[in-house]
Design an enzyme around this catalytic site. Structure first.
Site, mmCIF file in Angstrom:
data_model
loop_
_atom_site.group_PDB
_atom_site.id
_atom_site.type_symbol
_atom_site.label_atom_id
_atom_site.label_comp_id
_atom_site.label_asym_id
_atom_site.label_seq_id
_atom_site.Cartn_x
_atom_site.Cartn_y
_atom_site.Cartn_z
ATOM 1 N N HIS A 36 0.777 -1.094 -0.008
ATOM 2 C CA HIS A 36 -0.203 0.063 -0.158
ATOM 3 C C HIS A 36 1.272 1.235 0.270
ATOM 4 O O HIS A 36 2.112 1.303 0.597
ATOM 5 C CB HIS A 36 -0.876 0.111 1.217
ATOM 6 N N TYR A 37 -0.120 2.760 -0.461
ATOM 7 C CA TYR A 37 1.050 3.685 -0.440
ATOM 8 C C TYR A 37 0.144 4.166 1.106
ATOM 9 O O TYR A 37 -1.277 3.990 1.307
ATOM 10 C CB TYR A 37 1.346 4.718 -1.363
ATOM 11 N N THR A 38 0.884 4.851 1.677
ATOM 12 C CA THR A 38 -0.293 5.618 3.251
ATOM 13 C C THR A 38 -1.166 6.974 2.930
ATOM 14 O O THR A 38 -2.317 6.555 2.864
ATOM 15 C CB THR A 38 0.524 6.366 4.609
ATOM 16 N N GLU A 101 2.816 -0.746 4.463
ATOM 17 C CA GLU A 101 2.010 0.677 4.459
ATOM 18 C C GLU A 101 3.312 1.029 4.052
ATOM 19 O O GLU A 101 5.024 1.380 5.065
ATOM 20 C CB GLU A 101 1.136 1.030 5.754
ATOM 21 N N HIS A 143 -2.523 -2.963 -3.149
ATOM 22 C CA HIS A 143 -4.093 -3.068 -2.698
ATOM 23 C C HIS A 143 -4.725 -2.942 -3.930
ATOM 24 O O HIS A 143 -6.125 -3.514 -3.979
ATOM 25 C CB HIS A 143 -4.326 -2.277 -1.809
ATOM 26 N N ASP A 153 -3.931 2.441 -4.483
ATOM 27 C CA ASP A 153 -2.507 2.618 -3.788
ATOM 28 C C ASP A 153 -1.972 0.974 -4.497
ATOM 29 O O ASP A 153 -2.499 -0.069 -4.520
ATOM 30 C CB ASP A 153 -2.714 2.604 -2.630
HETATM 31 ZN ZN LIG Z 1 -4.017 0.711 0.663
#
Ligand SMILES: [Zn+2]
Length: 260
Positions: A36-38, A101, A143, A153
Protein backbone atom coordinates in the site's frame (compact mmCIF):
# COMPACT_ATOMS: atom_id res chain seq x y z
CA UNK A 1 10.33 -0.17 26.23
CA UNK A 2 8.82 -3.66 26.31
CA UNK A 3 6.23 -4.84 23.82
CA UNK A 4 3.68 -7.63 23.74
CA UNK A 5 5.41 -9.19 20.72
CA UNK A 6 8.85 -9.50 19.16
CA UNK A 7 9.61 -8.31 15.63
CA UNK A 8 9.09 -11.09 13.05
CA UNK A 9 11.83 -9.78 10.76
CA UNK A 10 15.42 -8.65 11.32
CA UNK A 11 14.58 -5.73 9.01
CA UNK A 12 12.38 -4.11 11.67
CA UNK A 13 13.89 -1.03 13.35
CA UNK A 14 11.28 -0.67 16.05
CA UNK A 15 7.79 -1.66 17.17
CA UNK A 16 4.69 0.49 17.65
CA UNK A 17 1.69 -1.57 18.67
CA UNK A 18 -1.55 -1.15 16.75
CA UNK A 19 -4.93 -1.86 18.36
CA UNK A 20 -7.04 -2.95 15.39
CA UNK A 21 -6.33 -6.61 14.70
CA UNK A 22 -7.61 -10.13 15.39
CA UNK A 23 -7.08 -13.81 14.68
CA UNK A 24 -6.65 -14.99 11.08
CA UNK A 25 -9.71 -16.97 9.92
CA UNK A 26 -9.76 -20.20 7.96
CA UNK A 27 -6.12 -20.17 6.86
CA UNK A 28 -2.90 -21.82 8.00
CA UNK A 29 -0.96 -18.64 7.44
CA UNK A 30 -0.53 -15.70 5.09
CA UNK A 31 0.03 -16.44 1.39
CA UNK A 32 -0.39 -12.91 -0.02
CA UNK A 33 1.92 -9.94 0.44
CA UNK A 34 -0.09 -6.74 -0.03
CA UNK A 35 1.60 -3.38 -0.66
CA UNK A 36 0.00 0.00 0.00
CA UNK A 37 0.86 3.64 0.01
CA UNK A 38 -0.31 5.66 2.99
CA UNK A 39 -1.72 8.53 0.88
CA UNK A 40 -1.32 10.98 3.75
CA UNK A 41 0.64 14.20 4.27
CA UNK A 42 3.26 12.70 6.57
CA UNK A 43 4.64 9.42 7.84
CA UNK A 44 4.06 10.43 11.44
CA UNK A 45 0.42 11.20 10.66
CA UNK A 46 0.07 7.79 9.02
CA UNK A 47 1.68 6.11 12.00
CA UNK A 48 -0.78 7.75 14.40
CA UNK A 49 -3.71 6.82 12.17
CA UNK A 50 -2.66 3.19 11.79
CA UNK A 51 -2.22 2.81 15.56
CA UNK A 52 -5.37 4.53 16.80
CA UNK A 53 -8.62 2.78 17.57
CA UNK A 54 -10.93 5.26 15.84
CA UNK A 55 -9.33 4.66 12.41
CA UNK A 56 -10.44 1.01 12.49
CA UNK A 57 -7.36 0.15 10.41
CA UNK A 58 -3.84 -1.16 10.92
CA UNK A 59 -1.13 -3.00 9.01
CA UNK A 60 1.79 -5.24 9.83
CA UNK A 61 4.57 -2.90 8.70
CA UNK A 62 5.13 0.76 7.92
CA UNK A 63 8.13 1.96 5.89
CA UNK A 64 9.18 5.60 5.97
CA UNK A 65 10.74 7.56 3.08
CA UNK A 66 14.23 7.09 4.54
CA UNK A 67 13.76 3.33 4.80
CA UNK A 68 13.10 3.10 8.53
CA UNK A 69 10.80 0.14 9.09
CA UNK A 70 8.45 -0.50 11.96
CA UNK A 71 6.12 -3.34 12.84
CA UNK A 72 2.67 -2.80 14.32
CA UNK A 73 0.96 -6.18 14.26
CA UNK A 74 2.57 -9.64 14.57
CA UNK A 75 2.48 -11.57 11.31
CA UNK A 76 0.51 -14.44 12.86
CA UNK A 77 -2.41 -12.05 13.44
CA UNK A 78 -4.89 -10.47 11.04
CA UNK A 79 -4.35 -6.74 10.49
CA UNK A 80 -7.02 -4.43 9.01
CA UNK A 81 -5.46 -3.12 5.81
CA UNK A 82 -7.16 -4.78 2.84
CA UNK A 83 -10.91 -4.27 3.37
CA UNK A 84 -13.38 -5.67 0.84
CA UNK A 85 -11.74 -7.44 -2.08
CA UNK A 86 -10.65 -10.74 -3.55
CA UNK A 87 -7.79 -12.56 -5.27
CA UNK A 88 -7.95 -15.88 -7.13
CA UNK A 89 -11.57 -16.27 -6.03
CA UNK A 90 -10.94 -15.87 -2.31
CA UNK A 91 -12.22 -13.04 -0.17
CA UNK A 92 -11.15 -11.93 3.33
CA UNK A 93 -7.75 -10.86 2.03
CA UNK A 94 -6.85 -9.65 5.53
CA UNK A 95 -6.83 -13.22 6.82
CA UNK A 96 -4.58 -14.33 3.95
CA UNK A 97 -2.12 -11.48 3.78
CA UNK A 98 0.67 -9.50 5.34
CA UNK A 99 0.27 -5.76 4.75
CA UNK A 100 3.03 -3.23 4.24
CA UNK A 101 2.12 0.48 4.25
CA UNK A 102 4.65 2.61 2.40
CA UNK A 103 4.79 6.29 3.35
CA UNK A 104 3.92 8.22 0.19
CA UNK A 105 1.45 11.03 -0.56
CA UNK A 106 0.08 9.10 -3.53
CA UNK A 107 -2.52 10.39 -5.99
CA UNK A 108 -3.71 13.27 -3.76
CA UNK A 109 -0.09 14.58 -3.75
CA UNK A 110 0.44 14.11 -7.50
CA UNK A 111 2.23 10.75 -7.29
CA UNK A 112 5.55 11.69 -5.66
CA UNK A 113 8.38 9.24 -6.29
CA UNK A 114 9.35 6.56 -3.81
CA UNK A 115 12.94 7.35 -2.70
CA UNK A 116 15.61 4.65 -3.36
CA UNK A 117 16.27 4.13 0.39
CA UNK A 118 12.58 3.41 0.87
CA UNK A 119 12.35 1.06 -2.12
CA UNK A 120 15.40 -0.83 -0.86
CA UNK A 121 13.72 -1.28 2.52
CA UNK A 122 10.52 -2.47 0.81
CA UNK A 123 12.52 -5.01 -1.22
CA UNK A 124 14.54 -6.25 1.77
CA UNK A 125 11.54 -6.68 4.07
CA UNK A 126 9.44 -8.25 1.30
CA UNK A 127 12.15 -10.78 0.46
CA UNK A 128 12.36 -11.79 4.10
CA UNK A 129 8.56 -12.21 4.40
CA UNK A 130 8.29 -14.10 1.10
CA UNK A 131 11.03 -16.50 2.12
CA UNK A 132 9.67 -17.22 5.58
CA UNK A 133 6.09 -17.81 4.37
CA UNK A 134 6.79 -19.25 0.92
CA UNK A 135 4.64 -16.63 -0.80
CA UNK A 136 4.37 -17.13 -4.59
CA UNK A 137 5.66 -14.33 -6.83
CA UNK A 138 2.23 -13.74 -8.39
CA UNK A 139 0.72 -13.25 -4.94
CA UNK A 140 2.78 -10.15 -4.20
CA UNK A 141 0.11 -7.58 -4.97
CA UNK A 142 -0.98 -3.98 -4.73
CA UNK A 143 -4.07 -2.94 -2.82
CA UNK A 144 -5.57 -1.88 -6.17
CA UNK A 145 -5.20 -5.45 -7.49
CA UNK A 146 -7.51 -6.94 -4.88
CA UNK A 147 -9.95 -3.99 -4.78
CA UNK A 148 -10.24 -2.54 -8.32
CA UNK A 149 -12.43 0.54 -8.53
CA UNK A 150 -12.17 1.10 -4.80
CA UNK A 151 -8.42 1.43 -4.24
CA UNK A 152 -5.62 2.83 -6.41
CA UNK A 153 -2.58 2.29 -4.18
CA UNK A 154 0.39 1.87 -4.30
CA UNK A 155 -0.20 3.62 -7.64
CA UNK A 156 1.41 3.76 -11.06
CA UNK A 157 4.51 5.57 -9.72
CA UNK A 158 5.45 2.50 -7.70
CA UNK A 159 8.29 0.65 -9.41
CA UNK A 160 7.14 -2.97 -9.63
CA UNK A 161 9.70 -3.61 -12.37
CA UNK A 162 12.66 -2.72 -10.13
CA UNK A 163 11.11 -4.65 -7.26
CA UNK A 164 10.91 -7.80 -9.40
CA UNK A 165 14.63 -7.45 -10.16
CA UNK A 166 15.14 -7.65 -6.40
CA UNK A 167 13.28 -10.96 -6.38
CA UNK A 168 9.93 -9.58 -5.27
CA UNK A 169 6.78 -10.15 -7.35
CA UNK A 170 6.03 -11.36 -10.85
CA UNK A 171 6.78 -9.05 -13.76
CA UNK A 172 7.08 -9.19 -17.51
CA UNK A 173 8.32 -6.30 -19.63
CA UNK A 174 5.15 -4.49 -20.81
CA UNK A 175 4.52 -4.89 -24.52
CA UNK A 176 5.03 -1.58 -26.35
CA UNK A 177 1.81 0.22 -27.17
CA UNK A 178 0.80 -0.07 -30.81
CA UNK A 179 -2.31 0.81 -32.74
CA UNK A 180 -4.72 -1.98 -33.47
CA UNK A 181 -7.65 -3.74 -31.94
CA UNK A 182 -8.90 -2.70 -28.55
CA UNK A 183 -11.80 -3.42 -26.25
CA UNK A 184 -13.45 -0.83 -24.06
CA UNK A 185 -16.46 -0.11 -21.88
CA UNK A 186 -19.69 -0.83 -23.75
CA UNK A 187 -18.23 -3.61 -25.93
CA UNK A 188 -19.63 -7.14 -25.69
CA UNK A 189 -19.04 -10.60 -27.07
CA UNK A 190 -16.51 -13.42 -27.21
CA UNK A 191 -13.35 -11.26 -27.27
CA UNK A 192 -14.54 -9.46 -24.12
CA UNK A 193 -15.31 -12.79 -22.48
CA UNK A 194 -11.84 -14.07 -23.40
CA UNK A 195 -10.26 -10.95 -21.87
CA UNK A 196 -12.31 -11.36 -18.69
CA UNK A 197 -11.32 -15.02 -18.51
CA UNK A 198 -7.62 -14.14 -18.69
CA UNK A 199 -7.94 -11.45 -16.03
CA UNK A 200 -9.81 -13.87 -13.78
CA UNK A 201 -7.25 -16.61 -14.38
CA UNK A 202 -4.51 -14.22 -13.32
CA UNK A 203 -6.41 -13.56 -10.09
CA UNK A 204 -8.61 -10.49 -10.52
CA UNK A 205 -12.17 -10.62 -9.24
CA UNK A 206 -14.80 -9.93 -11.93
CA UNK A 207 -17.85 -11.38 -13.71
CA UNK A 208 -17.04 -13.17 -16.96
CA UNK A 209 -20.35 -12.53 -18.75
CA UNK A 210 -18.87 -11.06 -21.94
CA UNK A 211 -20.00 -7.49 -21.23
CA UNK A 212 -17.27 -4.87 -20.89
CA UNK A 213 -18.99 -3.15 -17.98
CA UNK A 214 -17.77 -0.63 -15.42
CA UNK A 215 -16.33 -3.38 -13.24
CA UNK A 216 -14.33 -4.77 -16.16
CA UNK A 217 -12.96 -1.30 -16.87
CA UNK A 218 -11.94 -0.98 -13.21
CA UNK A 219 -10.11 -4.30 -13.40
CA UNK A 220 -8.33 -3.38 -16.65
CA UNK A 221 -7.27 -0.13 -14.98
CA UNK A 222 -5.98 -2.00 -11.93
CA UNK A 223 -4.06 -4.36 -14.20
CA UNK A 224 -2.49 -1.43 -16.05
CA UNK A 225 -1.65 0.39 -12.82
CA UNK A 226 0.47 -2.59 -11.79
CA UNK A 227 1.73 -4.05 -15.07
CA UNK A 228 1.53 -1.32 -17.74
CA UNK A 229 1.86 1.88 -15.69
CA UNK A 230 2.70 4.16 -18.64
CA UNK A 231 -0.94 4.33 -19.65
CA UNK A 232 -3.74 3.66 -17.18
CA UNK A 233 -6.98 4.29 -19.05
CA UNK A 234 -9.13 1.17 -18.62
CA UNK A 235 -9.02 0.47 -22.37
CA UNK A 236 -7.84 -3.05 -23.18
CA UNK A 237 -5.57 -2.15 -26.10
CA UNK A 238 -3.57 -4.81 -27.92
CA UNK A 239 -0.44 -4.11 -25.83
CA UNK A 240 -2.38 -4.48 -22.57
CA UNK A 241 -3.79 -7.81 -23.74
CA UNK A 242 -0.37 -9.04 -24.94
CA UNK A 243 1.19 -8.08 -21.59
CA UNK A 244 -1.57 -9.94 -19.75
CA UNK A 245 -0.96 -13.05 -21.91
CA UNK A 246 2.78 -12.96 -21.22
CA UNK A 247 2.15 -12.57 -17.52
CA UNK A 248 -0.26 -15.51 -17.47
CA UNK A 249 2.39 -17.65 -19.20
CA UNK A 250 4.94 -16.57 -16.61
CA UNK A 251 2.57 -17.38 -13.75
CA UNK A 252 1.69 -20.83 -15.11
CA UNK A 253 5.34 -21.65 -15.88
CA UNK A 254 6.42 -20.59 -12.41
CA UNK A 255 3.66 -22.57 -10.73
CA UNK A 256 4.62 -25.60 -12.79
CA UNK A 257 8.26 -25.43 -11.78
CA UNK A 258 7.34 -24.78 -8.14
CA UNK A 259 5.43 -28.05 -7.96
CA UNK A 260 8.15 -30.18 -9.56
ZN1 LIG B 1 -4.14 0.51 0.72
Amino acid sequence: MSHSFKADSPNVDWIEEAVNFGERRGVDGPDILLLHYTGMDSGDGALKWLCCEESGVSCHYLIFEDGRTLQMVPERLRAHHAGAGSWEGREDVNSRSIGIEIVNGGHPAGLPEFPPEQMQAVADLSRDIIKRHGIAAHRVLGHSDIAPGRKVDPGEAFDWSWLSQQGVGLWVEPVEAASGLFLQEGDAGDPVQALQGMLELYGYGLECGGNFDRKTRDVVEAFQRHFRPKRVDGVADIATIATLKALLDAKLLKNGSDSM
